[in-house]
Design an enzyme around this catalytic site. Structure first.
Site, PDB file in Angstrom:
ATOM      1  N   LYS A 196       0.646  -0.993   0.059  1.00 49.69           N
ATOM      2  CA  LYS A 196       0.217   0.116  -0.428  1.00 49.69           C
ATOM      3  C   LYS A 196       1.047   1.631   0.499  1.00 49.69           C
ATOM      4  CE  LYS A 196      -2.061   2.669   2.737  1.00 49.69           C
ATOM      5  NZ  LYS A 196      -1.862   3.540   1.778  1.00 49.69           N
ATOM      6  N   GLU A 273      10.553   1.762  11.173  1.00 50.36           N
ATOM      7  CA  GLU A 273      10.754   3.336  10.640  1.00 50.36           C
ATOM      8  C   GLU A 273      10.202   4.186  10.598  1.00 50.36           C
ATOM      9  OE1 GLU A 273      13.027   6.422   9.444  1.00 50.36           O
ATOM     10  OE2 GLU A 273      13.014   5.579   7.564  1.00 50.36           O
ATOM     11  N   GLU A 402       8.723  17.820  14.491  1.00 54.88           N
ATOM     12  CA  GLU A 402       9.233  17.049  13.253  1.00 54.88           C
ATOM     13  C   GLU A 402       8.294  18.172  12.552  1.00 54.88           C
ATOM     14  OE1 GLU A 402      10.014  13.295  10.602  1.00 54.88           O
ATOM     15  OE2 GLU A 402       8.347  13.147  12.310  1.00 54.88           O
TER      16      GLU A 402
END
Length: 503
Positions: A196, A273, A402
Protein backbone atom coordinates in the site's frame (compact mmCIF):
# COMPACT_ATOMS: atom_id res chain seq x y z
CA UNK A 1 23.16 6.42 -17.49
CA UNK A 2 24.59 9.23 -19.60
CA UNK A 3 22.79 7.89 -22.69
CA UNK A 4 19.55 7.89 -20.73
CA UNK A 5 20.36 11.36 -19.42
CA UNK A 6 20.38 12.67 -22.99
CA UNK A 7 16.66 11.94 -23.18
CA UNK A 8 16.03 14.71 -20.64
CA UNK A 9 16.76 18.31 -21.77
CA UNK A 10 18.89 20.10 -19.18
CA UNK A 11 18.15 23.74 -19.90
CA UNK A 12 14.37 23.76 -20.15
CA UNK A 13 11.27 22.49 -18.41
CA UNK A 14 10.50 18.88 -19.30
CA UNK A 15 7.14 18.29 -20.95
CA UNK A 16 5.06 15.21 -20.18
CA UNK A 17 5.34 12.99 -23.29
CA UNK A 18 2.13 11.86 -25.07
CA UNK A 19 2.41 8.20 -24.00
CA UNK A 20 2.59 9.27 -20.35
CA UNK A 21 -0.31 11.70 -20.70
CA UNK A 22 -2.40 8.85 -22.12
CA UNK A 23 -1.35 6.55 -19.29
CA UNK A 24 -2.13 9.18 -16.64
CA UNK A 25 -5.55 9.83 -18.18
CA UNK A 26 -6.65 6.26 -17.44
CA UNK A 27 -7.69 5.54 -13.83
CA UNK A 28 -5.01 3.81 -11.77
CA UNK A 29 -6.50 0.59 -10.43
CA UNK A 30 -5.55 -1.88 -7.74
CA UNK A 31 -3.49 -4.88 -8.81
CA UNK A 32 -4.82 -8.06 -7.21
CA UNK A 33 -3.99 -11.65 -8.16
CA UNK A 34 -2.46 -10.51 -11.45
CA UNK A 35 -5.50 -8.44 -12.49
CA UNK A 36 -6.40 -4.76 -12.37
CA UNK A 37 -9.39 -4.14 -10.11
CA UNK A 38 -11.50 -0.99 -9.93
CA UNK A 39 -13.03 0.55 -6.80
CA UNK A 40 -16.43 2.11 -6.32
CA UNK A 41 -14.77 5.36 -5.20
CA UNK A 42 -11.63 7.20 -6.31
CA UNK A 43 -9.34 10.04 -5.35
CA UNK A 44 -6.94 12.31 -7.21
CA UNK A 45 -3.19 12.69 -6.98
CA UNK A 46 -1.78 16.15 -7.73
CA UNK A 47 1.49 17.68 -8.91
CA UNK A 48 2.91 19.79 -6.03
CA UNK A 49 4.68 22.05 -8.51
CA UNK A 50 1.45 23.68 -9.65
CA UNK A 51 -1.43 21.89 -7.91
CA UNK A 52 -2.73 20.30 -11.12
CA UNK A 53 -4.43 16.90 -11.10
CA UNK A 54 -2.20 14.12 -12.41
CA UNK A 55 -4.39 11.03 -12.23
CA UNK A 56 -7.44 9.40 -10.71
CA UNK A 57 -6.69 6.57 -8.29
CA UNK A 58 -8.85 3.73 -6.99
CA UNK A 59 -9.74 4.20 -3.31
CA UNK A 60 -9.45 0.84 -1.63
CA UNK A 61 -11.30 -0.36 1.42
CA UNK A 62 -12.08 -3.62 3.20
CA UNK A 63 -13.29 -5.34 0.03
CA UNK A 64 -10.06 -4.68 -1.88
CA UNK A 65 -7.82 -5.48 1.10
CA UNK A 66 -9.61 -8.77 1.76
CA UNK A 67 -9.24 -9.73 -1.90
CA UNK A 68 -5.55 -8.79 -1.98
CA UNK A 69 -4.71 -10.65 1.22
CA UNK A 70 -6.69 -13.69 0.05
CA UNK A 71 -4.80 -13.69 -3.26
CA UNK A 72 -1.47 -13.37 -1.47
CA UNK A 73 -2.34 -16.15 0.96
CA UNK A 74 -3.52 -18.47 -1.83
CA UNK A 75 -0.36 -17.86 -3.85
CA UNK A 76 1.74 -18.56 -0.78
CA UNK A 77 -0.09 -21.80 -0.04
CA UNK A 78 0.29 -22.95 -3.64
CA UNK A 79 4.02 -22.45 -3.29
CA UNK A 80 4.53 -21.19 -6.82
CA UNK A 81 6.98 -18.56 -5.58
CA UNK A 82 8.20 -19.68 -2.16
CA UNK A 83 9.03 -23.17 -3.48
CA UNK A 84 11.19 -21.81 -6.26
CA UNK A 85 14.89 -21.98 -5.58
CA UNK A 86 16.56 -18.96 -4.04
CA UNK A 87 18.56 -18.62 -7.25
CA UNK A 88 15.38 -18.37 -9.35
CA UNK A 89 13.84 -15.77 -7.06
CA UNK A 90 17.01 -13.69 -7.02
CA UNK A 91 17.31 -13.86 -10.80
CA UNK A 92 13.82 -12.35 -11.07
CA UNK A 93 14.84 -9.51 -8.72
CA UNK A 94 17.93 -8.81 -10.81
CA UNK A 95 15.79 -8.66 -13.94
CA UNK A 96 13.50 -6.19 -12.19
CA UNK A 97 16.54 -4.07 -11.30
CA UNK A 98 17.57 -4.00 -14.96
CA UNK A 99 14.08 -3.05 -16.08
CA UNK A 100 13.92 -0.15 -13.63
CA UNK A 101 17.09 1.29 -15.16
CA UNK A 102 15.71 0.75 -18.67
CA UNK A 103 12.62 2.75 -17.66
CA UNK A 104 14.61 5.34 -15.71
CA UNK A 105 13.47 8.48 -17.61
CA UNK A 106 9.77 7.59 -17.28
CA UNK A 107 10.03 6.56 -13.63
CA UNK A 108 12.05 9.65 -12.71
CA UNK A 109 9.54 11.93 -14.41
CA UNK A 110 6.61 10.23 -12.67
CA UNK A 111 8.35 10.43 -9.30
CA UNK A 112 9.00 14.15 -9.66
CA UNK A 113 5.48 14.80 -10.92
CA UNK A 114 4.01 12.99 -7.93
CA UNK A 115 6.34 14.23 -5.18
CA UNK A 116 7.44 17.67 -6.37
CA UNK A 117 11.12 16.78 -5.95
CA UNK A 118 13.66 17.93 -8.55
CA UNK A 119 13.89 15.74 -11.63
CA UNK A 120 17.66 15.52 -11.22
CA UNK A 121 17.18 14.06 -7.74
CA UNK A 122 14.80 11.41 -9.05
CA UNK A 123 16.92 10.62 -12.09
CA UNK A 124 20.34 10.50 -10.42
CA UNK A 125 19.30 9.39 -6.93
CA UNK A 126 15.97 7.80 -6.06
CA UNK A 127 15.25 5.61 -9.10
CA UNK A 128 18.81 4.23 -9.49
CA UNK A 129 18.78 3.48 -5.75
CA UNK A 130 15.54 1.56 -6.19
CA UNK A 131 17.18 -0.53 -8.90
CA UNK A 132 20.19 -1.03 -6.67
CA UNK A 133 18.01 -2.31 -3.82
CA UNK A 134 16.69 -5.16 -5.97
CA UNK A 135 20.17 -6.01 -7.21
CA UNK A 136 21.72 -5.79 -3.76
CA UNK A 137 19.24 -8.10 -2.04
CA UNK A 138 19.45 -10.58 -4.92
CA UNK A 139 23.21 -10.75 -4.49
CA UNK A 140 23.16 -10.67 -0.69
CA UNK A 141 20.50 -13.35 -0.27
CA UNK A 142 22.55 -15.73 -2.40
CA UNK A 143 25.51 -15.33 -0.05
CA UNK A 144 23.50 -16.07 3.08
CA UNK A 145 24.18 -19.63 4.15
CA UNK A 146 22.64 -21.87 6.75
CA UNK A 147 24.41 -23.53 9.67
CA UNK A 148 25.02 -27.22 10.19
CA UNK A 149 26.43 -29.02 13.23
CA UNK A 150 27.24 -32.72 12.92
CA UNK A 151 27.51 -34.53 16.27
CA UNK A 152 28.39 -38.16 15.80
CA UNK A 153 25.28 -39.85 14.49
CA UNK A 154 23.22 -36.66 14.76
CA UNK A 155 23.13 -33.96 12.10
CA UNK A 156 21.68 -30.52 12.95
CA UNK A 157 21.02 -27.88 10.31
CA UNK A 158 19.01 -24.70 9.96
CA UNK A 159 17.25 -23.02 7.04
CA UNK A 160 15.23 -19.92 6.32
CA UNK A 161 11.56 -20.15 5.42
CA UNK A 162 9.12 -17.51 4.18
CA UNK A 163 6.66 -15.98 6.64
CA UNK A 164 3.51 -15.86 4.52
CA UNK A 165 1.62 -12.66 3.65
CA UNK A 166 3.57 -9.47 4.33
CA UNK A 167 2.03 -5.98 4.36
CA UNK A 168 4.31 -3.23 3.04
CA UNK A 169 3.26 0.34 3.81
CA UNK A 170 5.43 3.02 2.26
CA UNK A 171 5.66 6.83 2.58
CA UNK A 172 5.37 9.67 0.10
CA UNK A 173 8.85 11.19 0.36
CA UNK A 174 10.83 8.39 -1.34
CA UNK A 175 8.13 6.26 -2.97
CA UNK A 176 9.77 3.75 -5.34
CA UNK A 177 13.04 3.72 -3.40
CA UNK A 178 11.38 2.64 -0.15
CA UNK A 179 8.99 0.28 -1.93
CA UNK A 180 12.01 -1.51 -3.40
CA UNK A 181 13.73 -1.50 0.02
CA UNK A 182 10.84 -3.61 1.33
CA UNK A 183 9.80 -5.57 -1.75
CA UNK A 184 13.27 -6.89 -2.56
CA UNK A 185 14.05 -8.78 0.69
CA UNK A 186 10.40 -9.84 1.16
CA UNK A 187 10.34 -11.44 -2.29
CA UNK A 188 13.84 -12.86 -2.00
CA UNK A 189 12.71 -14.80 1.07
CA UNK A 190 9.69 -16.23 -0.79
CA UNK A 191 6.86 -14.22 0.75
CA UNK A 192 3.71 -12.96 -0.92
CA UNK A 193 3.05 -9.26 -0.39
CA UNK A 194 0.37 -6.61 -0.31
CA UNK A 195 1.82 -3.17 -1.01
CA UNK A 196 0.00 0.00 0.00
CA UNK A 197 1.84 3.10 -1.18
CA UNK A 198 1.06 6.53 0.20
CA UNK A 199 -2.13 8.00 -1.19
CA UNK A 200 -0.10 11.12 -2.02
CA UNK A 201 2.37 9.32 -4.30
CA UNK A 202 0.85 6.23 -5.97
CA UNK A 203 2.18 6.59 -9.51
CA UNK A 204 5.52 4.77 -9.61
CA UNK A 205 4.02 1.79 -7.77
CA UNK A 206 1.24 1.70 -10.37
CA UNK A 207 3.82 1.85 -13.16
CA UNK A 208 5.86 -0.91 -11.54
CA UNK A 209 3.01 -3.44 -11.42
CA UNK A 210 1.73 -2.57 -14.89
CA UNK A 211 4.89 -2.42 -16.97
CA UNK A 212 7.73 -4.11 -15.07
CA UNK A 213 6.47 -6.91 -12.81
CA UNK A 214 4.75 -8.86 -15.63
CA UNK A 215 8.12 -9.16 -17.37
CA UNK A 216 10.06 -10.89 -14.59
CA UNK A 217 8.03 -14.08 -14.16
CA UNK A 218 6.60 -13.57 -10.67
CA UNK A 219 3.37 -15.63 -10.37
CA UNK A 220 -0.04 -14.00 -9.95
CA UNK A 221 -0.95 -13.23 -6.37
CA UNK A 222 2.62 -12.88 -5.13
CA UNK A 223 2.65 -9.08 -5.48
CA UNK A 224 -0.60 -7.21 -4.88
CA UNK A 225 -1.12 -3.46 -4.85
CA UNK A 226 -3.94 -1.68 -3.02
CA UNK A 227 -4.25 2.10 -3.23
CA UNK A 228 -5.98 4.19 -0.62
CA UNK A 229 -5.91 6.00 2.69
CA UNK A 230 -5.09 4.92 6.23
CA UNK A 231 -7.53 5.48 9.09
CA UNK A 232 -10.76 3.56 8.58
CA UNK A 233 -9.78 2.61 5.03
CA UNK A 234 -7.31 0.40 3.15
CA UNK A 235 -4.36 0.97 5.46
CA UNK A 236 -6.23 0.17 8.66
CA UNK A 237 -7.91 -2.92 7.20
CA UNK A 238 -4.56 -4.18 5.93
CA UNK A 239 -2.61 -3.87 9.19
CA UNK A 240 -5.41 -5.46 11.23
CA UNK A 241 -6.02 -8.35 8.85
CA UNK A 242 -5.64 -11.70 10.63
CA UNK A 243 -3.91 -13.35 7.66
CA UNK A 244 -1.06 -10.82 7.56
CA UNK A 245 2.08 -12.32 9.12
CA UNK A 246 4.28 -9.20 9.17
CA UNK A 247 4.04 -5.45 8.64
CA UNK A 248 6.87 -3.25 7.43
CA UNK A 249 6.02 0.43 7.77
CA UNK A 250 7.86 3.65 7.03
CA UNK A 251 6.15 6.88 8.00
CA UNK A 252 5.30 9.24 10.80
CA UNK A 253 5.33 8.17 14.45
CA UNK A 254 1.62 8.86 15.03
CA UNK A 255 0.66 6.46 12.24
CA UNK A 256 3.11 3.88 13.53
CA UNK A 257 1.44 3.91 16.93
CA UNK A 258 -1.97 3.38 15.33
CA UNK A 259 -0.62 0.45 13.31
CA UNK A 260 0.89 -1.07 16.44
CA UNK A 261 -2.48 -0.98 18.17
CA UNK A 262 -4.20 -2.60 15.18
CA UNK A 263 -1.52 -5.24 14.77
CA UNK A 264 -1.66 -6.23 18.44
CA UNK A 265 -4.65 -8.50 17.77
CA UNK A 266 -2.29 -10.78 15.79
CA UNK A 267 0.19 -10.52 17.24
CA UNK A 268 1.93 -9.56 14.01
CA UNK A 269 5.65 -9.14 13.38
CA UNK A 270 6.51 -5.43 13.02
CA UNK A 271 9.31 -3.33 11.56
CA UNK A 272 8.84 0.43 11.88
CA UNK A 273 10.98 3.30 10.63
CA UNK A 274 9.29 6.45 11.84
CA UNK A 275 9.94 10.10 12.59
CA UNK A 276 13.18 11.91 13.23
CA UNK A 277 14.65 15.19 14.41
CA UNK A 278 18.24 14.65 13.32
CA UNK A 279 21.16 16.81 14.33
CA UNK A 280 24.64 17.77 13.19
CA UNK A 281 27.38 18.71 15.66
CA UNK A 282 30.09 20.96 14.22
CA UNK A 283 33.28 21.40 16.24
CA UNK A 284 35.69 24.28 15.64
CA UNK A 285 38.41 21.97 14.28
CA UNK A 286 36.14 20.66 11.49
CA UNK A 287 36.49 21.41 7.79
CA UNK A 288 33.87 24.16 7.90
CA UNK A 289 33.44 24.39 4.12
CA UNK A 290 32.68 20.69 3.78
CA UNK A 291 30.53 20.72 6.91
CA UNK A 292 28.46 23.63 5.60
CA UNK A 293 28.04 21.95 2.22
CA UNK A 294 26.80 18.66 3.65
CA UNK A 295 24.76 20.23 6.44
CA UNK A 296 22.94 22.20 3.74
CA UNK A 297 22.36 18.99 1.82
CA UNK A 298 21.15 17.27 4.98
CA UNK A 299 18.72 20.12 5.66
CA UNK A 300 17.36 20.79 2.17
CA UNK A 301 17.57 17.62 0.06
CA UNK A 302 14.07 16.61 -1.04
CA UNK A 303 12.85 19.93 0.45
CA UNK A 304 13.85 18.67 3.90
CA UNK A 305 11.33 15.83 3.58
CA UNK A 306 13.68 13.01 4.57
CA UNK A 307 13.60 11.11 7.84
CA UNK A 308 17.42 11.28 7.90
CA UNK A 309 17.45 15.06 7.46
CA UNK A 310 19.36 17.21 9.92
CA UNK A 311 17.15 20.22 10.81
CA UNK A 312 19.18 20.97 13.97
CA UNK A 313 22.83 22.06 13.76
CA UNK A 314 24.87 22.57 16.93
CA UNK A 315 28.02 24.62 16.33
CA UNK A 316 30.92 25.29 18.68
CA UNK A 317 30.70 28.93 19.77
CA UNK A 318 34.13 29.96 18.53
CA UNK A 319 33.15 29.23 14.91
CA UNK A 320 29.40 29.83 15.15
CA UNK A 321 29.19 33.04 13.10
CA UNK A 322 31.62 31.86 10.43
CA UNK A 323 29.93 28.50 9.98
CA UNK A 324 26.35 29.81 10.03
CA UNK A 325 27.18 32.35 7.33
CA UNK A 326 28.65 29.57 5.18
CA UNK A 327 25.52 27.47 5.71
CA UNK A 328 23.26 30.43 4.91
CA UNK A 329 25.26 31.19 1.76
CA UNK A 330 24.72 27.59 0.64
CA UNK A 331 20.99 27.95 1.29
CA UNK A 332 20.75 31.23 -0.63
CA UNK A 333 22.52 29.65 -3.62
CA UNK A 334 20.05 26.76 -3.97
CA UNK A 335 17.96 27.02 -7.14
CA UNK A 336 14.32 26.68 -6.07
CA UNK A 337 11.85 26.17 -8.87
CA UNK A 338 9.98 23.92 -11.26
CA UNK A 339 10.66 20.28 -10.31
CA UNK A 340 10.59 19.34 -14.00
CA UNK A 341 13.61 21.46 -14.90
CA UNK A 342 16.82 19.45 -14.67
CA UNK A 343 18.71 22.47 -13.28
CA UNK A 344 16.33 22.86 -10.32
CA UNK A 345 17.97 21.93 -7.01
CA UNK A 346 14.94 22.17 -4.72
CA UNK A 347 11.32 21.62 -5.64
CA UNK A 348 7.91 21.83 -3.97
CA UNK A 349 6.54 20.38 -0.75
CA UNK A 350 4.28 17.37 -1.15
CA UNK A 351 0.88 19.09 -0.92
CA UNK A 352 -1.29 21.83 0.48
CA UNK A 353 -1.77 20.37 3.98
CA UNK A 354 1.95 19.86 4.49
CA UNK A 355 2.68 23.26 2.96
CA UNK A 356 0.38 24.92 5.50
CA UNK A 357 2.05 22.97 8.31
CA UNK A 358 5.52 24.20 7.33
CA UNK A 359 4.20 27.75 6.87
CA UNK A 360 2.89 27.64 10.43
CA UNK A 361 6.43 27.05 11.69
CA UNK A 362 7.77 29.91 9.57
CA UNK A 363 5.24 32.18 11.28
CA UNK A 364 6.92 31.38 14.62
CA UNK A 365 10.25 32.86 13.52
CA UNK A 366 9.86 36.10 15.46
CA UNK A 367 12.22 37.77 17.91
CA UNK A 368 14.63 36.48 19.22
CA UNK A 369 15.03 34.44 16.05
CA UNK A 370 17.49 35.62 13.43
CA UNK A 371 16.70 34.51 9.88
CA UNK A 372 19.96 34.11 7.96
CA UNK A 373 18.38 32.86 4.72
CA UNK A 374 14.93 32.17 3.29
CA UNK A 375 11.85 32.28 5.48
CA UNK A 376 9.38 32.93 2.66
CA UNK A 377 7.02 30.90 0.48
CA UNK A 378 6.48 31.05 -3.26
CA UNK A 379 3.51 30.30 -5.49
CA UNK A 380 1.90 28.86 -7.54
CA UNK A 381 2.61 25.45 -6.11
CA UNK A 382 3.87 24.56 -2.64
CA UNK A 383 7.30 26.16 -2.49
CA UNK A 384 9.19 27.16 0.65
CA UNK A 385 12.58 28.84 0.47
CA UNK A 386 15.51 27.01 2.09
CA UNK A 387 15.58 28.66 5.50
CA UNK A 388 18.38 29.03 8.08
CA UNK A 389 17.55 30.46 11.49
CA UNK A 390 19.35 30.93 14.81
CA UNK A 391 18.53 32.37 18.22
CA UNK A 392 15.72 29.96 19.09
CA UNK A 393 15.61 28.34 22.54
CA UNK A 394 15.91 24.56 22.67
CA UNK A 395 12.33 24.22 23.89
CA UNK A 396 10.91 26.20 20.95
CA UNK A 397 8.49 24.33 18.68
CA UNK A 398 10.89 24.67 15.74
CA UNK A 399 13.63 23.13 17.87
CA UNK A 400 11.57 20.22 19.18
CA UNK A 401 8.97 19.15 16.65
CA UNK A 402 9.39 17.27 13.40
CA UNK A 403 8.69 19.85 10.71
CA UNK A 404 9.73 17.80 7.67
CA UNK A 405 10.50 20.86 5.60
CA UNK A 406 13.41 23.06 4.46
CA UNK A 407 13.94 24.79 7.80
CA UNK A 408 17.19 24.36 9.74
CA UNK A 409 17.91 25.91 13.14
CA UNK A 410 21.48 26.56 14.32
CA UNK A 411 22.57 26.65 17.98
CA UNK A 412 25.91 27.56 19.61
CA UNK A 413 27.49 25.34 22.27
CA UNK A 414 30.43 25.75 24.62
CA UNK A 415 31.39 22.19 25.54
CA UNK A 416 31.19 18.68 24.15
CA UNK A 417 28.91 17.60 26.98
CA UNK A 418 26.52 20.47 26.29
CA UNK A 419 26.28 19.48 22.64
CA UNK A 420 25.61 15.83 23.46
CA UNK A 421 22.89 16.75 25.95
CA UNK A 422 21.20 19.04 23.42
CA UNK A 423 21.26 16.46 20.61
CA UNK A 424 19.77 13.79 22.88
CA UNK A 425 17.04 16.09 24.24
CA UNK A 426 14.40 14.85 21.81
CA UNK A 427 11.98 11.92 21.80
CA UNK A 428 13.40 10.91 18.41
CA UNK A 429 16.61 9.01 17.80
CA UNK A 430 17.21 8.23 14.15
CA UNK A 431 20.40 9.90 12.92
CA UNK A 432 23.13 12.45 13.63
CA UNK A 433 26.35 13.76 12.09
CA UNK A 434 29.57 14.79 13.83
CA UNK A 435 32.08 17.15 12.25
CA UNK A 436 35.59 17.11 13.73
CA UNK A 437 39.18 16.20 12.85
CA UNK A 438 39.71 14.70 16.31
CA UNK A 439 39.29 10.93 16.06
CA UNK A 440 39.02 10.40 19.81
CA UNK A 441 36.27 13.01 20.05
CA UNK A 442 34.41 11.50 17.10
CA UNK A 443 34.45 8.09 18.78
CA UNK A 444 33.46 9.51 22.16
CA UNK A 445 30.55 11.58 20.87
CA UNK A 446 29.30 8.80 18.56
CA UNK A 447 29.00 6.50 21.56
CA UNK A 448 27.17 9.14 23.60
CA UNK A 449 24.47 10.00 21.04
CA UNK A 450 21.20 8.09 21.39
CA UNK A 451 20.34 7.37 17.79
CA UNK A 452 20.46 4.51 15.34
CA UNK A 453 22.86 6.02 12.78
CA UNK A 454 25.85 8.32 13.25
CA UNK A 455 27.95 9.79 10.46
CA UNK A 456 31.37 11.35 11.04
CA UNK A 457 32.46 14.05 8.59
CA UNK A 458 29.78 12.99 6.10
CA UNK A 459 26.03 12.53 5.72
CA UNK A 460 23.78 9.89 4.16
CA UNK A 461 26.67 7.53 3.45
CA UNK A 462 25.08 4.09 3.32
CA UNK A 463 26.18 0.48 3.12
CA UNK A 464 23.11 -1.67 2.57
CA UNK A 465 24.58 -4.47 4.69
CA UNK A 466 24.57 -2.53 7.96
CA UNK A 467 21.53 -2.24 10.26
CA UNK A 468 19.22 0.67 9.54
CA UNK A 469 16.71 1.97 12.07
CA UNK A 470 16.12 4.34 14.95
CA UNK A 471 15.93 4.48 18.70
CA UNK A 472 13.20 5.91 20.94
CA UNK A 473 10.20 7.11 18.91
CA UNK A 474 12.06 6.80 15.63
CA UNK A 475 11.57 3.13 15.09
CA UNK A 476 11.23 -0.49 16.02
CA UNK A 477 13.60 -3.13 14.69
CA UNK A 478 16.30 -2.93 12.04
CA UNK A 479 16.44 -3.51 8.29
CA UNK A 480 19.30 -3.84 5.83
CA UNK A 481 21.40 -6.86 4.86
CA UNK A 482 20.83 -9.86 7.10
CA UNK A 483 18.53 -7.79 9.32
CA UNK A 484 16.02 -7.52 6.47
CA UNK A 485 16.30 -11.21 5.66
CA UNK A 486 15.72 -12.03 9.34
CA UNK A 487 12.60 -9.90 9.42
CA UNK A 488 11.09 -11.42 6.29
CA UNK A 489 11.84 -15.05 7.16
CA UNK A 490 11.62 -17.67 9.88
CA UNK A 491 14.46 -19.92 10.92
CA UNK A 492 13.74 -23.63 11.09
CA UNK A 493 16.14 -26.05 12.79
CA UNK A 494 16.18 -29.72 11.78
CA UNK A 495 17.92 -32.50 13.73
CA UNK A 496 18.38 -35.94 12.17
CA UNK A 497 19.32 -39.02 14.16
CA UNK A 498 21.16 -41.65 12.09
CA UNK A 499 21.41 -45.22 13.29
CA UNK A 500 25.13 -45.41 12.63
CA UNK A 501 24.73 -48.96 11.33
CA UNK A 502 26.13 -49.97 7.99
CA UNK A 503 23.54 -50.63 5.32
Amino acid sequence: MENLRKKIPSGQDVAIPPFMRDWLAAPKLHFIDGHFVASESTFETIHPGDGSVLATIGRGGKKEVDAAVAAAKASFERGEWRCRSLEERCAALEKLSTLILEHLPALALLESLDTGKPLRESFEGDIPRAARNFKFFAEFARQEGSSCYPQGNVFHYSQREALGVVALITPWNLPLYLESWKLAPALAMGNSVVLKPSEWTPLTAAYLVEFLLPRVGIPNGVVNLVHGFGDGEAGEFLVSHPDVSAISFTGETRTGRAIMRSAAVGPTRLSFEMGGKGASVVFADADLEKAAELCARAAFRNQGQICLASPRVFVESSCFEAFTEKLAARARAIKLGNPLNYQTEMGALIGSAHFEKVKSYLSLLNTPARVWAGGKTRSPGYFVEPTVVSGLPLDHAVSCEEIFGPLVSVYPFQSEGEAIEAVNATPYGLSASIWTRDGDRAHRVSNALRCGLVWVNTWFLRDLRVPFGGQKRSGLGREGGAFSLDFYSEWKSVSIQFSGEEG
